[in-house]
Enzyme design. Structure first.
Site: not given
Length: 314
Positions: A142-144, A244
């Site tokens: 999962i993205d930071r 995104r």
């Protein structure tokens, strides 16, 4: 930058290491060693399995004897520490745990693994916090900048089971995001291919491109505000930065997205709400338990910053 030399090591493969590719096994074991170096020592025959040279795609078998040569590891001194506040936050973020799985509500701003100048990510923290767990691996990423559900496997068999469910699209993930503008009712699904590219400054970015991988994201309006929309999102595929990029493609980037957002739109509201984190949250996941076959549904509540931001908009 400091360096340390790891001595020659011998590893006997057990069931928790079974069927891993040798390159992936070494990369997970030596996080601070560049992939290029790992591939080089495999290609040149310095890595031996049962005293024989192997290819990078070789899959480990129970009883294999793996011989690893001395390896030079580099690390950044200023980032090589263990922030206790992060450790405490992560322990408090546990949503579910048994002998097979550990599921957390990852805070925004913490990477899932070390790299790019960071010595510690979620997986490194939990390996230090849980030294008795002999096996602990990320099931997915999962993205930071994104908060929410992150699944860790505590057994090799559990990791293999969940990876199979991911490949067969049996794991259903749910997200919540706040986007700029009023999302149109007719945009309920975006199916645009996504391609990873490296820019001149070496920064990686994902673009809509016909040469990219097939990608599909479903969007549903939860609530409309005066100049933004709260969305419920289900990604049908799991591409990097998929939600995104698809939100940006629709003309409604996610608030405070420093990579794919619109800084001019963020600037109009940033000072009013005093928040500066990507407003994207992994809120739920459906999957089959790898041991007992039960259907599991885990929910992750919004963190206080995201929740307060929404409350202030009413």
């Amino acid at each position: 930058m400091k360096h340390t030399i790891l001595p020659i090591s011998i590893i006997y493969i057990n069931k928790d290491m079974l069927n891993q590719r040798i390159d992936n096994f070494l990369h997970s074991k030596f996080k601070n060693v560049p992939k290029s170096m790992i591939y080089r020592i495999i290609r040149t025959g310095k890595i031996r399995v049962n005293k024989k040279r192997i290819k990078p795609h070789y899959k480990l078998k129970i009883g294999d004897m793996l011989k690893i040569p001395p390896i030079k590891i580099s690390y950044n001194v200023k980032n090589n520490f263990f922030p206790l506040n992060h450790a405490k936050n992560l322990l408090n973020s546990i949503l579910y745990e048994d002998n097979h799985l550990l599921i957390i509500n990852k805070p925004s701003g913490i990477a899932v693994h070390g790299g790019s100048g960071l010595s510690f990510g979620v997986i490194e923290y939990f390996r230090k916090l849980r030294p008795l767990d002999k096996f602990l691996e990320l099931v997915h990423r999962i993205d930071r900048e994104t908060s929410g559900i992150l699944i860790l496997a505590k057994k090799r068999t559990s990791l293999a089971s969940l990876h199979e469910q991911l490949r067969e699209k049996k794991i259903k993930k749910e997200y919540i995001a706040l986007v700029h503008g009023l999302w149109p009712l007719h945009i309920q699904k975006i199916s645009e291919p996504l391609l990873k590219v490296r820019l001149k400054n070496q920064k990686k970015i994902v673009l809509i491109d016909p040469k990219g991988k097939p990608s599909e994201t479903c969007f549903q309006i939860k609530k409309k505000f005066s100049s933004s929309t709260l969305l419920s999102i289900i990604p049908k595929t799991g591409r990097t930065h998929q939600i995104r990029v698809h939100a940006l493609y629709a003309g409604h980037p996610i608030l405070f997205d420093k990579r794919y957002g619109r800084s001019n739109l963020d600037a109009n509201i940033k000072n009013e709400k005093n928040i500066n984190r990507l407003l994207l949250h992994s809120s739920g996941v459906h999957f089959i338990h790898p041991k007992n076959g039960n259907k599991i549904y885990i929910q992750a509540p919004l963190d206080i910053d995201f929740k307060n931001y929404l409350n202030n908009m009413i």
